[in-house]
Write a protein that holds these residues in place. Structure first.
Motif, PDB file in Angstrom:
ATOM      1  N   ASN A   3       0.997  -1.379  -0.030  1.00 29.57           N
ATOM      2  CA  ASN A   3      -0.003  -0.144   0.099  1.00 29.57           C
ATOM      3  C   ASN A   3       0.736   1.362   0.025  1.00 29.57           C
ATOM      4  OD1 ASN A   3      -2.398  -1.422   0.128  1.00 29.57           O
ATOM      5  ND2 ASN A   3      -2.083  -1.808   2.222  1.00 29.57           N
ATOM      6  N   SER A   4       2.052   1.048   0.217  1.00 27.24           N
ATOM      7  CA  SER A   4       2.972   2.284   0.261  1.00 27.24           C
ATOM      8  C   SER A   4       3.105   2.865  -1.015  1.00 27.24           C
ATOM      9  CB  SER A   4       4.212   2.002   0.663  1.00 27.24           C
ATOM     10  OG  SER A   4       4.586   1.163   1.809  1.00 27.24           O
ATOM     11  N   GLU A   5       3.242   4.278  -1.169  1.00 26.85           N
ATOM     12  CA  GLU A   5       3.257   5.001  -2.355  1.00 26.85           C
ATOM     13  C   GLU A   5       4.691   5.663  -2.480  1.00 26.85           C
ATOM     14  OE1 GLU A   5       0.080   7.487  -3.536  1.00 26.85           O
ATOM     15  OE2 GLU A   5      -1.375   6.606  -2.622  1.00 26.85           O
TER      16      GLU A   5
ATOM     17  N   LYS B 108       2.418  16.031   2.004  1.00 26.55           N
ATOM     18  CA  LYS B 108       1.380  16.052   2.845  1.00 26.55           C
ATOM     19  C   LYS B 108       0.299  16.855   2.582  1.00 26.55           C
ATOM     20  CE  LYS B 108       1.647  19.027   5.993  1.00 26.55           C
ATOM     21  NZ  LYS B 108       1.162  20.670   5.751  1.00 26.55           N
TER      22      LYS B 108
ATOM     23  N   TYR C  17      -0.772  15.381  -1.531  1.00 25.53           N
ATOM     24  CA  TYR C  17      -1.241  13.996  -1.857  1.00 25.53           C
ATOM     25  C   TYR C  17      -1.609  13.532  -0.553  1.00 25.53           C
ATOM     26  CZ  TYR C  17       1.701  15.512  -5.870  1.00 25.53           C
ATOM     27  OH  TYR C  17       2.134  15.930  -6.988  1.00 25.53           O
ATOM     28  N   GLN C  18      -1.641  14.172   0.312  1.00 29.26           N
ATOM     29  CA  GLN C  18      -2.026  13.427   1.860  1.00 29.26           C
ATOM     30  C   GLN C  18      -1.159  12.343   2.166  1.00 29.26           C
ATOM     31  OE1 GLN C  18      -4.971  13.980  -0.510  1.00 29.26           O
ATOM     32  NE2 GLN C  18      -4.247  15.947   0.261  1.00 29.26           N
ATOM     33  N   LEU C  19       0.211  12.351   1.739  1.00 32.03           N
ATOM     34  CA  LEU C  19       1.032  11.533   2.019  1.00 32.03           C
ATOM     35  C   LEU C  19       2.230  11.624   3.209  1.00 32.03           C
ATOM     36  CD1 LEU C  19       2.184  10.341  -1.380  1.00 32.03           C
ATOM     37  CD2 LEU C  19       1.100   8.768   0.244  1.00 32.03           C
TER      38      LEU C  19
ATOM     39  N   CYS D   5       5.722  10.839   4.409  1.00 34.17           N
ATOM     40  CA  CYS D   5       6.690  10.203   3.706  1.00 34.17           C
ATOM     41  C   CYS D   5       7.964   9.986   4.734  1.00 34.17           C
ATOM     42  CB  CYS D   5       7.081  10.636   2.262  1.00 34.17           C
ATOM     43  SG  CYS D   5       5.787  10.506   1.237  1.00 34.17           S
TER      44      CYS D   5
ATOM     45  N   GLU E  55       2.786   6.719   3.096  1.00 29.31           N
ATOM     46  CA  GLU E  55       1.348   6.046   3.197  1.00 29.31           C
ATOM     47  C   GLU E  55       0.484   7.389   3.222  1.00 29.31           C
ATOM     48  OE1 GLU E  55       0.899   3.596   6.592  1.00 29.31           O
ATOM     49  OE2 GLU E  55       2.387   2.243   6.104  1.00 29.31           O
ATOM     50  N   LYS E  56      -0.675   6.960   2.692  1.00 26.93           N
ATOM     51  CA  LYS E  56      -1.687   7.910   2.720  1.00 26.93           C
ATOM     52  C   LYS E  56      -2.131   8.118   4.159  1.00 26.93           C
ATOM     53  CE  LYS E  56      -3.510   9.177  -1.531  1.00 26.93           C
ATOM     54  NZ  LYS E  56      -3.811  10.444  -1.985  1.00 26.93           N
TER      55      LYS E  56
ATOM     56  N   ASP F  79      -4.023   8.397   7.367  1.00 27.41           N
ATOM     57  CA  ASP F  79      -5.163   7.369   7.883  1.00 27.41           C
ATOM     58  C   ASP F  79      -5.186   7.662   9.379  1.00 27.41           C
ATOM     59  OD1 ASP F  79      -6.681   5.736   8.859  1.00 27.41           O
ATOM     60  OD2 ASP F  79      -5.697   3.785   8.000  1.00 27.41           O
TER      61      ASP F  79
ATOM     62  N   LYS G 274      -8.539  17.265   3.339  1.00 24.42           N
ATOM     63  CA  LYS G 274      -8.843  17.809   2.276  1.00 24.42           C
ATOM     64  C   LYS G 274     -10.263  18.334   2.290  1.00 24.42           C
ATOM     65  CE  LYS G 274      -8.418  15.492  -1.752  1.00 24.42           C
ATOM     66  NZ  LYS G 274      -8.022  14.515  -2.591  1.00 24.42           N
TER      67      LYS G 274
END
Lengths: 147, 482
Positions: free
Chosen positions: A51-53, A79, A82-84, A86, A109-110, A112, B135
């Motif tokens: 699931n990692s981007e 952040k 892309y709401q990531l 890292c 990761e997104k 959560d 968002k």
């Protein structure tokens, strides 16, 4: 943990010192110090899985401090854009035509809310007392982040 | 620790003379009581005197009563620059361009709110996006976002996200002229176009507050604004989100490179600046205005969501609940204003970083309905202690009509985390009648009331100095935080 937050000086913002034996280690430590303000349990992002981007990053600068500034700024950009959240992997810092080149993979990761203990929204890397130094075989950085 | 060179001008005004530091062009003036000046960290004195070195600064470099250590400028810093030979500095505005406050009234009393407080706060928490990287609920295209950059809150009203009267009660009627999206990077747009109507985190919050009879200091003005004892009001604090932060970062780098060309050197790279009249200076000014407009629109979209939630929870329309806006005013900005300088009316670029504009009665640029009372000034305190509505006064001329913006921190975020536990704090606040929801217990601990100066001391100093006038204090009963 090759970084520490400075507790009593910068009242509204957060400062940290990061260090490493190499420039690569320093950049990874400073990146973790930055991401560690956004999520309290950064280790959750350590478990990189399907699931990692990944984002491959290549940045060039003439000065090492401004290169670190740009790298940390990328984490903040991911952040918001892309709401990531890292962390950097496979970091290589080389020289090319009088410029210093950072290559690395931002693995994230997104966000959560159930999994990540979210902390604070880092707005920006400031240049206030921003420093990267090499002495006694150690690379060190002093960074103040705007919160 | 106050420096020995600090001169006491009055019980609430202190001055660092130009001899304090080589390169100072004007003295620095700090507004504070004896108690507040002793609470100020050394960074305030260092930074307010650094700002005094900037080319074109007029009269004084100021720091307001809530001042504390920032980056470049102190938080609470004010500097007016001559537009002919002065500079513009992103560090004098802050990364969160046009961060500000909005105050809205209701017709509800505290007794009417009490049975529904938890439901209301829970629903606000669920509906208003809050926290790290959150968002927007609204799918806004990049093309629409471009319109937001130019039209600010007007875009929101045209698209059904608010009432026409909201514009009249917003600084600049929610849209500053001269915003130029071509001066904004793709990165800034990518970072912020999906954040419209989001609160953010840190010290950004949305609060349900109550008016106590004993906390109305100017009954006549309060009544003229529509404020009454036991009334429920809504206050929130946020800015231009990642969009504004990226514009400030982009131009910080541009200015660093441009400074040698103009022969400018600064004691702190966060004071990077360029002549206001230069190409890069004007580019930043135009880009910054896009962030100003985005920030007004961001708060407008939040106001719309607040009205929806109130209507849903109380089962009547927002109009019937009289959720009228009092005002929306920023505290991180640089604006062109006309001021009297030694008897001459001059156009100045006034930087306010953690300082609220406080125009006095009859001044241009404030809504007609506030011409007699002076411009409303909204001051957010800590989530435990309360907030204020002030008004601008004629004697505010001394600070280019600028006043405080909040309580001002006295404890670092990391210290606050050590001293307080978010969950315990939340439970204690609930026992005291303040129901709080937050996505982060750590973030909540950082915002504990004791991490801030006493808001009453800050307001007293601003009032004693004659830079604003207290109308009413609001006490928190519900709070959502990122």
């Amino acid at each position: 943990m090759p970084y520490k937050y400075i507790e009593d000086k910068f009242i509204a913002d957060v400062a940290f010192e990061a260090w490493g034996g190499t420039r690569e280690e320093l950049f990874m430590a400073a990146s973790d110090a930055t991401a560690g303000l956004m999520v309290e349990n950064l280790k959750n992002i350590e478990n990189i899985n399907e699931n990692s981007e990944n984002k491959i990053i290549e940045l060039k600068e003439t000065e090492i401090d401004m290169l670190l500034f740009d790298v940390l700024q990328e984490l903040i950009f991911f952040k918001d854009a892309y709401q990531l959240i890292c962390r950097f992997r496979n970091v290589k810092i080389t020289s090319e035509n009088k410029r210093i080149v950072f290559k690395g993979t931002a693995v994230g990761e997104k966000i959560d809310y159930k999994k990540h203990n979210l902390a604070v929204d880092v707005k920006a890397v400031t240049l206030h007392e921003f420093k990267v130094q090499y002495s006694n075989n150690l690379w060190k950085a002093h960074v103040v982040l705007d919160i | 620790m106050r420096p020995p060179e600090l001169i006491k001008i009055s019980p609430v005004i202190w001055e660092l003379p130009v001899s304090y530091k080589t390169g100072m062009r004007v003295p620095a003036r700090i507004y504070a009581t004896e108690k507040l000046i002793d609470q100020m960290d050394s960074g305030v004195f260092d930074q307010v005197s650094n700002v005094a070195m900037l080319p074109g600064i007029v009269n004084y470099s100021f720091c307001m009563p809530d001042g504390h250590w920032g980056y470049g400028f102190p938080i609470g810093g004010v500097a007016a620059m001559d537009t002919d030979d002065g500079v513009i500095s992103p560090g004098g505005i802050g990364f969160d361009i046009n961060c500000g406050m909005r105050l809205m009234l209701t017709s509800l009393t505290y007794d009417e709110l009490k049975p529904k407080l938890h439901k209301l706060v829970d629903k606000l928490f669920n509906n208003v996006p809050t926290g790290v990287g959150e968002k927007s609920r609204y799918a806004i295209s990049k093309s629409d976002f471009r319109k937001v950059m130019i039209n600010g809150s007007r875009w929101c009203i045209e698209n059904g996200f608010g009432w026409q009267e909201d514009l009249l009660r917003t600084e600049e009627t929610g849209c500053i002229d001269g915003a130029d999206p071509s001066k904004v990077s793709d990165k800034a747009v990518e970072r912020g176009y999906h954040q419209l109507g989001t609160l953010g985190s840190g010290n950004h919050y949305l609060e349900i507050q109550v008016v106590k009879r004993e906390s109305i200091f100017d009954a006549k003005t309060a009544e003229s604004i529509g404020i009454f004892p036991d009334q429920v009001v809504i206050m929130f604090h946020c800015g231009s989100r990642g969009f504004g932060h990226q514009i400030a970062t982009d131009y910080l780098r541009v200015f660093l490179k441009a400074m040698p060309e103009y022969g400018i050197s600064v004691p702190d790279r966060e004071l990077a600046c360029a002549p206001f009249r230069s190409g890069v200076g004007q580019d930043y000014f135009s880009a910054m205005k896009c962030a100003i407009n985005m920030s007004f629109a961001n708060r407008q979209m939040i106001a719309h969501q607040v009205r929806e939630v109130f209507a849903d929870v109380f089962g009547v329309s927002a109009i019937r609940l009289s959720i009228h806006q009092v005002y929306d005013i920023a505290h991180n900005t640089a604006k062109l204003e006309y001021h009297d300088v030694n008897g001459v009316r001059k156009r100045l670029l006034v930087h306010r970083k953690g300082s609220t504009r406080a125009f006095g009665p009859d001044m241009e640029g404030i809504p007609q309905e506030y011409k007699k009372t002076g411009q409303p000034v909204i001051i957010g305190g800590s989530m435990e202690t309360g907030s204020y509505l002030l008004s601008g006064v004629k004697s505010g001329k001394q600070t280019f009509y600028s006043t405080t913006h909040g309580s001002g921190r006295v404890m670092s975020r990391k210290q606050a985390r050590k001293q307080f536990r978010g969950k315990e704090l939340q439970m204690r606040m609930e026992k005291e009648g303040i129901y709080t929801r937050s996505v982060s217990y750590g973030g909540l601990a950082e915002e504990a009331g004791k991490a801030y100066k006493n808001i009453d001391d800050v307001i007293d100093a601003a009032s004693m100095a004659g830079i604003s006038h207290p109308i009413v204090k609001f006490l928190p009963v519900g709070n959502i935080k990122g």
